[in-house]
Design an enzyme around this catalytic site. Structure first.
Site, mmCIF file in Angstrom:
data_model
loop_
_atom_site.group_PDB
_atom_site.id
_atom_site.type_symbol
_atom_site.label_atom_id
_atom_site.label_comp_id
_atom_site.label_asym_id
_atom_site.label_seq_id
_atom_site.Cartn_x
_atom_site.Cartn_y
_atom_site.Cartn_z
ATOM 1 N N ASP A 32 0.860 -1.186 0.000
ATOM 2 C CA ASP A 32 0.000 0.000 0.000
ATOM 3 C C ASP A 32 0.896 1.236 0.000
ATOM 4 O O ASP A 32 2.104 1.123 0.165
ATOM 5 C CB ASP A 32 -0.924 0.012 1.229
ATOM 6 C CG ASP A 32 -0.185 -0.328 2.510
ATOM 7 O OD1 ASP A 32 0.994 0.082 2.657
ATOM 8 O OD2 ASP A 32 -0.768 -0.984 3.377
ATOM 9 N N ASP A 34 1.636 5.073 1.511
ATOM 10 C CA ASP A 34 1.375 6.084 2.532
ATOM 11 C C ASP A 34 2.022 7.390 2.098
ATOM 12 O O ASP A 34 3.152 7.398 1.621
ATOM 13 C CB ASP A 34 1.958 5.655 3.873
ATOM 14 C CG ASP A 34 1.255 4.423 4.417
ATOM 15 O OD1 ASP A 34 0.020 4.466 4.557
ATOM 16 O OD2 ASP A 34 1.939 3.412 4.670
ATOM 17 N N ASP A 130 9.155 3.627 13.201
ATOM 18 C CA ASP A 130 9.789 2.516 13.905
ATOM 19 C C ASP A 130 11.219 2.237 13.419
ATOM 20 O O ASP A 130 12.184 2.448 14.137
ATOM 21 C CB ASP A 130 8.912 1.255 13.893
ATOM 22 C CG ASP A 130 8.345 0.910 12.523
ATOM 23 O OD1 ASP A 130 8.712 1.559 11.522
ATOM 24 O OD2 ASP A 130 7.532 -0.030 12.449
#
Ligand code: ATP
Ligand code: MG
Length: 422
Positions: A32, A34, A130
């Protein structure tokens, strides 16, 4: 690109970020896309007719193109996840500067109510992510990749490195330990030394994560084509037992329990390669099969009849697991049907014609074959059912000796195994 150019055209910053950049740089296909921007969510929404404002904790914009969704998020700053900021986002000078052209009310409302939704600069946004390889930003404003955390170097070295001090970052969000394993399995990366070493002292914090979120992560670990590797890595780091304590205990007590789980994962992994549907219910049925048998035997030795013992054991085992990862109702139903059908399939040919039409027959049959494959005592019924389906003319032994050849029927066309549960 449409989203990025529309944002740029309206005078905002716009970057592709996260897995989209990472996977493209690795030559893969992103799952996907972002997008990160300095425009506030309401501003982004108003730029697109196909956009929707979503989320309570984090406000995001989903821009829809057919079945694809591009997620657009406004640059956010790090929140340590333990205490709410004492001032609203709009009251922070740096942030107010960046958003001075936007209605302050929307911002202050966001910052005040939603403690994690603190807007920031692109640097803030990069550092709250992260792993370094997940903090690369690409923008067609200058066709450059912006690397605020050393992600390109780690990408070349094929390693996962947490941004910042690892133990603290895991404590902030223990799910990052599962994400480390997931990316290591998916990308075939190693964990950088400190990122790996910090797991052991913090791993028990995973028990504080809501069971529903862990269920989501379990799906991402095991249903995206690298399940076998995910299981191996999770167990190596002592994480699997925190998600599935009874299953881990069964793995240690009996090698066949691990073999069955691995067989189910391998079959799921190859179904994904083949583009076939998969369901977590089938995997969970395989994981929990050994604990189920143990519990059912105990109940039988307490004097319960086999069917009662099975039913009570199913309830017990599911209930115990749901303390760790929620399992939605439709999945537990699937699991119970798959389990219950095992003994009926093993009893064999009686009423085969009827059994084969059971909505869960396909899953139960696949499950039986897996069990047979790892050496469970199935009396060869897996192979029998394989032959039976290959040719529905197969005379049914014993029970219908007089009937002889049966009329040929067309094999039923249905999604094998899943019945729309995926
Ligand atoms: P994929 O979509 O292929 O699973 P991804 O890296 O895009 O991988 P997402 O879950 O889609 O992962 O998240 C998008 C980005 O958001 C990540 O790349 C990372 O920068 C950031 N992110 C997601 N989850 C976390 C988290 N728990 N802590 C910090 N940053 C996160
Ligand atoms: Mg992603």
């Amino acid at each position: 690109m449409k989203v990025l150019y529309r944002l740029l055209g309206a005078g905002h910053q716009a970057f592709l970020v996260g897995g989209g950049v990472r996977d493209l740089l690795l030559g893969g296909e992103p799952k996907d896309f972002d997008v990160a921007t300095d425009a506030a969510p309401e501003v982004v929404r108003d730029l697109f007719s196909n956009a929707q404002l979503i989320g309570r904790r984090f406000k995001l914009v989903h821009v829809r193109f057919g079945r694809e969704i591009v997620e657009v998020a406004t640059f956010r700053a790090l929140s340590d996840g333990t205490q709410a900021p004492t001032v609203a986002a709009s009251a922070l000078p740096k942030r107010r500067d960046r958003h001075s052209d936007e209605p302050a009310s929307a911002l202050s409302e966001e910052g005040m109510i939603l403690r994690d939704n603190v807007y920031g600069t692109i640097e803030d946004d990069a550092l709250r992510r992260d792993f370094t390889i997940n903090a690369l930003y690409y923008t067609p404003a200058d066709f450059a990749i912006y690397d605020f955390a050393g992600g390109l170097k780690d990408l070349k070295a094929r390693q996962l490195r947490l941004i910042g001090e690892p133990e603290g970052r895991y404590r902030e969000d223990p799910v990052r330990m599962l994400r480390a394993i997931r990316f290591a399995a998916k990308l075939d990366f190693t964990l950088e030394l400190a990122t790996e070493a910090a797991i052991a002292p913090v791993k028990a914090r995973l028990l504080d994560v809501p069971a529903a979120r862990l269920f989501d992560e379990v799906g991402k670990l095991f249903l995206h084509g690298h399940g076998v590797k995910s299981l191996t890595l999770l167990r190596q780091h002592g994480l699997f037992g925190l998600l599935f304590p009874e299953v881990e205990a069964a793995f240690q007590a009996q090698p066949s329990a691990l073999a069955l789980a691995e067989a189910a994962l391998a079959s799921t992994d190859s179904r994904i390669v083949e583009g076939k549907p998969v369901t977590p219910a089938f995997l969970l049925a395989a994981f929990l099969w050994a604990p189920l048998q143990t519990r059912a035997s105990a109940l039988k030795s307490e004097g319960l009849r086999p069917l009662e013992a099975l039913q009570e054991a199913m309830r017990d085992v599911l209930h115990a697991q749901q303390q760790h990862t929620t399992i939605p109702r439709r999945l537990t139903t699937f699991m119970q049907e798959t389990w219950t059908l095992q003994s009926r399939l093993q009893r064999g040919a009686r009423r085969a014609e009827k059994l084969v039409l059971h909505p869960r027959f396909r899953a139960a049959y696949d499950f039986l074959v897996l069990r047979e494959g790892v050496g469970e005592a199935t009396e060869g019924m897996g192979a029998w059912w394989t032959a039976y389906q290959a040719d529905r003319e197969t005379p049914v032994p014993h029970e219908h000796p007089a009937e002889g050849r049966r009329p040929r029927r067309r094999r039923r066309r249905r999604g094998p195994n899943q019945g729309g549960e995926a």
